[in-house]
Design a protein around this motif. Structure first.
Motif, short mmCIF file in Angstrom:
data_model
loop_
_atom_site.label_atom_id
_atom_site.label_comp_id
_atom_site.label_asym_id
_atom_site.label_seq_id
_atom_site.Cartn_x
_atom_site.Cartn_y
_atom_site.Cartn_z
N THR A 48 55.84 -14.95 -15.21
CA THR A 48 54.86 -14.52 -16.22
C THR A 48 54.60 -13.02 -16.14
O THR A 48 54.30 -12.39 -17.15
N TYR A 49 54.74 -12.45 -14.95
CA TYR A 49 54.60 -11.00 -14.79
C TYR A 49 55.74 -10.28 -15.49
O TYR A 49 55.53 -9.31 -16.22
N VAL A 50 56.97 -10.75 -15.27
CA VAL A 50 58.13 -10.15 -15.94
C VAL A 50 57.97 -10.25 -17.44
O VAL A 50 58.22 -9.30 -18.18
N SER A 51 57.52 -11.40 -17.92
CA SER A 51 57.29 -11.58 -19.35
C SER A 51 56.26 -10.58 -19.87
O SER A 51 56.46 -9.97 -20.93
N ALA A 52 55.18 -10.40 -19.15
CA ALA A 52 54.14 -9.46 -19.58
C ALA A 52 54.65 -8.03 -19.59
O ALA A 52 54.31 -7.24 -20.48
N VAL A 53 55.47 -7.67 -18.62
CA VAL A 53 56.06 -6.32 -18.59
C VAL A 53 56.95 -6.13 -19.81
O VAL A 53 56.89 -5.10 -20.48
N GLU A 54 57.77 -7.13 -20.12
CA GLU A 54 58.69 -7.02 -21.26
C GLU A 54 57.95 -7.01 -22.60
O GLU A 54 58.52 -6.62 -23.61
N ARG A 55 56.71 -7.45 -22.61
CA ARG A 55 55.91 -7.41 -23.84
C ARG A 55 54.91 -6.25 -23.85
O ARG A 55 54.05 -6.18 -24.71
N SER A 56 55.04 -5.36 -22.88
CA SER A 56 54.16 -4.18 -22.77
C SER A 56 52.70 -4.55 -22.61
O SER A 56 51.81 -3.83 -23.07
N ARG A 57 52.42 -5.64 -21.95
CA ARG A 57 51.04 -6.11 -21.81
C ARG A 57 50.34 -5.55 -20.59
O ARG A 57 49.12 -5.45 -20.59
N TRP A 58 51.08 -5.24 -19.55
CA TRP A 58 50.47 -4.80 -18.30
C TRP A 58 50.98 -3.45 -17.89
O TRP A 58 52.13 -3.10 -18.15
N ASN A 59 50.11 -2.70 -17.23
CA ASN A 59 50.59 -1.53 -16.52
C ASN A 59 51.32 -2.05 -15.28
O ASN A 59 50.99 -3.10 -14.75
N ILE A 60 52.28 -1.30 -14.84
CA ILE A 60 53.11 -1.76 -13.72
C ILE A 60 53.12 -0.67 -12.65
O ILE A 60 53.14 0.52 -12.96
N SER A 61 53.08 -1.10 -11.41
CA SER A 61 53.08 -0.13 -10.31
C SER A 61 54.47 0.45 -10.10
O SER A 61 55.48 -0.13 -10.50
N LEU A 62 54.50 1.59 -9.46
CA LEU A 62 55.79 2.20 -9.12
C LEU A 62 56.60 1.30 -8.20
O LEU A 62 57.83 1.22 -8.33
N SER A 63 55.94 0.59 -7.33
CA SER A 63 56.64 -0.32 -6.42
C SER A 63 57.36 -1.42 -7.20
O SER A 63 58.50 -1.77 -6.88
N ASN A 64 56.72 -1.93 -8.23
CA ASN A 64 57.35 -2.98 -9.02
C ASN A 64 58.43 -2.43 -9.95
O ASN A 64 59.42 -3.12 -10.21
N ILE A 65 58.28 -1.21 -10.41
CA ILE A 65 59.37 -0.57 -11.17
C ILE A 65 60.59 -0.46 -10.26
O ILE A 65 61.71 -0.74 -10.66
N GLU A 66 60.35 -0.08 -9.02
CA GLU A 66 61.44 0.05 -8.05
C GLU A 66 62.11 -1.30 -7.80
O GLU A 66 63.34 -1.40 -7.74
N ARG A 67 61.31 -2.36 -7.69
CA ARG A 67 61.87 -3.70 -7.47
C ARG A 67 62.73 -4.14 -8.65
O ARG A 67 63.82 -4.70 -8.47
N LEU A 68 62.23 -3.90 -9.86
CA LEU A 68 63.00 -4.26 -11.06
C LEU A 68 64.30 -3.47 -11.12
O LEU A 68 65.36 -4.03 -11.41
#
Length: 86
Positions: A48-68
């Motif tokens: 659900t987090y990946v889905s929210a990121v792909e729909r521009s719903r959440w701000n995302i941390s640099l750590s999670n950008i790195e993981r993706l």
């Protein structure tokens, strides 16, 4: 079996960084023929987090950008780079 993932259809606005990130993550995920769940498992994130990121719903941390980026075999900055306009 789920449907084949489809690439994003519309380019994000150049000033919309969350939109750019969403576009790039989805594009790279579809190129790998992964579902959101596949990407989430590779990153150890919730689907659900990946889905929210792909729909521009959440701000995302640099750590999670790195993981993706690591899971998508790209540099983190490339996820934030606007796609070329036609």
């Amino acid at each position: 079996m789920s449907a084949k993932p489809k690439p994003p259809t519309a380019l994000p606005s150049q000033g919309d960084l969350r939109g750019v990130l969403a576009y790039n993550v989805r594009l790279l995920r579809v190129q790998k023929e992964w579902s959101q769940e596949d990407l989430a498992m590779e990153c150890d994130l919730d689907r659900t987090y990946v889905s929210a990121v792909e729909r521009s719903r959440w701000n995302i941390s640099l750590s999670n950008i790195e993981r993706l980026a690591l899971a998508l075999d790209t540099e983190p900055w490339r996820l934030l780079h606007p796609p070329p306009t036609p």
